[in-house]
Design a protein around this motif. Structure first.
Motif, PDB file in Angstrom:
ATOM      1  N   TYR A  76      25.133 -24.723  11.978  1.00 47.68           N
ATOM      2  CA  TYR A  76      26.579 -24.994  11.890  1.00 47.68           C
ATOM      3  C   TYR A  76      27.386 -23.719  12.125  1.00 47.68           C
ATOM      4  CZ  TYR A  76      31.022 -26.567   9.879  1.00 47.68           C
ATOM      5  OH  TYR A  76      32.353 -26.886   9.678  1.00 47.68           O
ATOM      6  N   LYS A  77      28.357 -23.827  13.036  1.00 48.59           N
ATOM      7  CA  LYS A  77      29.286 -22.737  13.327  1.00 48.59           C
ATOM      8  C   LYS A  77      28.558 -21.433  13.644  1.00 48.59           C
ATOM      9  CE  LYS A  77      33.537 -24.321  11.139  1.00 48.59           C
ATOM     10  NZ  LYS A  77      34.619 -24.034  10.168  1.00 48.59           N
ATOM     11  N   CYS A  78      27.524 -21.544  14.466  1.00 46.11           N
ATOM     12  CA  CYS A  78      26.817 -20.362  14.953  1.00 46.11           C
ATOM     13  C   CYS A  78      27.323 -20.061  16.359  1.00 46.11           C
ATOM     14  CB  CYS A  78      25.308 -20.593  14.947  1.00 46.11           C
ATOM     15  SG  CYS A  78      24.612 -20.801  13.287  1.00 46.11           S
ATOM     16  N   ASN A  79      27.753 -18.833  16.602  1.00 42.48           N
ATOM     17  CA  ASN A  79      28.404 -18.508  17.862  1.00 42.48           C
ATOM     18  C   ASN A  79      27.850 -17.220  18.455  1.00 42.48           C
ATOM     19  OD1 ASN A  79      30.572 -20.648  17.788  1.00 42.48           O
ATOM     20  ND2 ASN A  79      31.078 -19.553  15.900  1.00 42.48           N
ATOM     21  N   GLY A  80      27.637 -17.255  19.772  1.00 41.02           N
ATOM     22  CA  GLY A  80      27.306 -16.050  20.504  1.00 41.02           C
ATOM     23  C   GLY A  80      28.552 -15.484  21.150  1.00 41.02           C
ATOM     24  N   MET A  98      20.255 -30.808  13.611  1.00 38.43           N
ATOM     25  CA  MET A  98      21.670 -31.065  13.857  1.00 38.43           C
ATOM     26  C   MET A  98      22.370 -29.761  14.218  1.00 38.43           C
ATOM     27  SD  MET A  98      21.829 -33.378  10.473  1.00 38.43           S
ATOM     28  CE  MET A  98      20.488 -32.357   9.875  1.00 38.43           C
ATOM     29  N   MET A  99      23.030 -29.747  15.349  1.00 30.45           N
ATOM     30  CA  MET A  99      23.757 -28.561  15.812  1.00 30.45           C
ATOM     31  C   MET A  99      25.227 -28.944  15.954  1.00 30.45           C
ATOM     32  SD  MET A  99      22.924 -26.381  19.262  1.00 30.45           S
ATOM     33  CE  MET A  99      23.508 -24.717  19.516  1.00 30.45           C
ATOM     34  N   ASP A 100      26.091 -28.298  15.186  1.00 28.95           N
ATOM     35  CA  ASP A 100      27.488 -28.725  15.112  1.00 28.95           C
ATOM     36  C   ASP A 100      28.412 -27.512  15.170  1.00 28.95           C
ATOM     37  OD1 ASP A 100      29.781 -30.230  14.776  1.00 28.95           O
ATOM     38  OD2 ASP A 100      29.500 -30.533  12.627  1.00 28.95           O
ATOM     39  N   ASN A 101      29.466 -27.631  15.989  1.00 30.20           N
ATOM     40  CA  ASN A 101      30.496 -26.584  16.075  1.00 30.20           C
ATOM     41  C   ASN A 101      29.909 -25.225  16.445  1.00 30.20           C
ATOM     42  OD1 ASN A 101      33.505 -27.094  15.383  1.00 30.20           O
ATOM     43  ND2 ASN A 101      32.400 -28.464  13.997  1.00 30.20           N
ATOM     44  N   CYS A 102      29.072 -25.205  17.441  1.00 36.97           N
ATOM     45  CA  CYS A 102      28.459 -23.961  17.905  1.00 36.97           C
ATOM     46  C   CYS A 102      28.882 -23.683  19.343  1.00 36.97           C
ATOM     47  CB  CYS A 102      26.933 -24.032  17.809  1.00 36.97           C
ATOM     48  SG  CYS A 102      26.293 -24.251  16.131  1.00 36.97           S
ATOM     49  N   SER A 103      28.823 -22.420  19.732  1.00 37.63           N
ATOM     50  CA  SER A 103      29.131 -22.055  21.117  1.00 37.63           C
ATOM     51  C   SER A 103      28.262 -20.883  21.534  1.00 37.63           C
ATOM     52  CB  SER A 103      30.610 -21.692  21.270  1.00 37.63           C
ATOM     53  OG  SER A 103      30.936 -20.533  20.519  1.00 37.63           O
ATOM     54  N   SER A 114      12.402 -37.035  14.903  1.00 31.44           N
ATOM     55  CA  SER A 114      13.509 -37.978  15.089  1.00 31.44           C
ATOM     56  C   SER A 114      14.382 -37.547  16.261  1.00 31.44           C
ATOM     57  CB  SER A 114      14.315 -38.096  13.790  1.00 31.44           C
ATOM     58  OG  SER A 114      15.377 -39.003  13.940  1.00 31.44           O
ATOM     59  N   THR A 115      15.564 -37.018  15.974  1.00 29.67           N
ATOM     60  CA  THR A 115      16.552 -36.736  17.017  1.00 29.67           C
ATOM     61  C   THR A 115      17.099 -35.324  16.875  1.00 29.67           C
ATOM     62  OG1 THR A 115      17.209 -39.059  17.051  1.00 29.67           O
ATOM     63  CG2 THR A 115      18.731 -37.511  18.048  1.00 29.67           C
ATOM     64  N   VAL A 116      17.399 -34.712  18.001  1.00 32.59           N
ATOM     65  CA  VAL A 116      18.188 -33.485  18.023  1.00 32.59           C
ATOM     66  C   VAL A 116      19.629 -33.890  18.339  1.00 32.59           C
ATOM     67  CG1 VAL A 116      18.548 -31.242  19.088  1.00 32.59           C
ATOM     68  CG2 VAL A 116      16.221 -32.106  18.774  1.00 32.59           C
ATOM     69  N   GLU A 117      20.543 -33.628  17.395  1.00 36.47           N
ATOM     70  CA  GLU A 117      21.946 -33.999  17.570  1.00 36.47           C
ATOM     71  C   GLU A 117      22.761 -32.752  17.892  1.00 36.47           C
ATOM     72  OE1 GLU A 117      23.489 -36.184  14.288  1.00 36.47           O
ATOM     73  OE2 GLU A 117      21.645 -37.334  13.993  1.00 36.47           O
ATOM     74  N   ILE A 118      23.552 -32.847  18.951  1.00 34.15           N
ATOM     75  CA  ILE A 118      24.431 -31.743  19.359  1.00 34.15           C
ATOM     76  C   ILE A 118      25.847 -32.291  19.431  1.00 34.15           C
ATOM     77  CG2 ILE A 118      24.936 -30.047  21.161  1.00 34.15           C
ATOM     78  CD1 ILE A 118      21.980 -30.238  21.984  1.00 34.15           C
ATOM     79  N   SER A 119      26.738 -31.770  18.594  1.00 37.48           N
ATOM     80  CA  SER A 119      28.103 -32.308  18.555  1.00 37.48           C
ATOM     81  C   SER A 119      29.118 -31.177  18.414  1.00 37.48           C
ATOM     82  CB  SER A 119      28.255 -33.293  17.389  1.00 37.48           C
ATOM     83  OG  SER A 119      27.992 -32.678  16.152  1.00 37.48           O
ATOM     84  N   ASN A 120      30.266 -31.385  19.055  1.00 41.44           N
ATOM     85  CA  ASN A 120      31.392 -30.439  18.963  1.00 41.44           C
ATOM     86  C   ASN A 120      30.990 -29.020  19.368  1.00 41.44           C
ATOM     87  OD1 ASN A 120      33.284 -32.418  17.669  1.00 41.44           O
ATOM     88  ND2 ASN A 120      31.794 -32.292  16.018  1.00 41.44           N
ATOM     89  N   CYS A 121      30.182 -28.914  20.415  1.00 43.19           N
ATOM     90  CA  CYS A 121      29.691 -27.606  20.849  1.00 43.19           C
ATOM     91  C   CYS A 121      30.220 -27.263  22.234  1.00 43.19           C
ATOM     92  CB  CYS A 121      28.160 -27.574  20.847  1.00 43.19           C
ATOM     93  SG  CYS A 121      27.420 -27.709  19.205  1.00 43.19           S
TER      94      CYS A 121
END
Length: 211
Positions: A76-80, A98-103, A114-121
């Motif tokens: 969450y909120k990990c940014n390069g 789950m990967m959320d709010n990253c860039s 299960s699933t890899v979820e990528i949202s708001n990235c």
């Protein structure tokens, strides 16, 4: 006259408003009874820590060790930075990611049950390590997502990508020992099909993706 006075008193008492509760007066300096003392509200479920959830928040680089397959990982909120992307590595088989709010982050994963979820990235990469297998990837509200498949993942006929409200998505895989990169369609053609009993909407990928 006495009967009239009694009847009038009974009538007035029946019409009188119900008594109100008086405030509790406590002696100065005394503590309130336990029933009136302030008790903190219980933690809501969203605030309770899940022992099977590993959280990575606000990191540019991190390595996560999954010792049990029932663990899930939240990034969450990990940014390069431009020209210096971040890198999150997950070692070990896990239940979901789950990967959320990253860039500008590269996410390297082992097998995910299960699933890899990528949202708001924005401008992220998902790299499935060699020898690992992922069943499903879900992309939502993301601009720029490159997914590199392992040979085990691309060999699975049930592997799928579900995408909504996202753009600039690509799948990278190998074909005849060569790396191939294909865009995930963003444009579709919809038609009303009246050939059956009730009309229905059909969809097909636009000819832009025919090559």
């Amino acid at each position: 006259s006495s009967s009239s006075s009694s009847s009038s008193s009974s009538s007035s008492s029946s019409n009188a408003p119900p008594p109100t509760s008086l405030p509790l007066l406590l002696p100065s300096g005394s503590a309130p009874p336990p029933s009136l003392r302030h008790r903190p509200p219980p933690l809501r479920p969203s605030k309770m820590r899940n022992p099977n959830l590993i959280e990575v928040t606000g990191e540019k680089e991190a390595t996560v060790e999954c010792d049990k397959f029932n663990k899930s990982v939240s990034v969450y909120k990990c940014n390069g930075e431009k020209g210096s992307p971040g890198k999150i590595v997950i070692n070990g088989k896990c239940n979901s990611v789950m990967m959320d709010n990253c860039s500008l982050i590269e996410l390297h994963v082992d097998s995910v049950m299960s699933t890899v979820e990528i949202s708001n990235c924005q401008r992220v990469k998902l790299i499935i390590k060699p020898g690992a297998s992922v069943l499903s990837v879900a992309i939502d509200k993301t601009d720029g997502c490159h997914i590199t498949l392992s040979e085990e993942t691309q060999a699975n006929a049930d592997f799928q990508v579900i995408a909504a409200k996202s753009s600039e998505m690509n799948l990278i895989f190998t074909e005849n020992d060569e790396k191939v990169e294909k865009p995930i369609p963003e444009q579709f053609v919809f038609k009303v099909d009246r050939s059956g009993g009730a009309p229905k909407i059909t969809s097909a990928v636009s000819d832009l993706y025919s090559s």
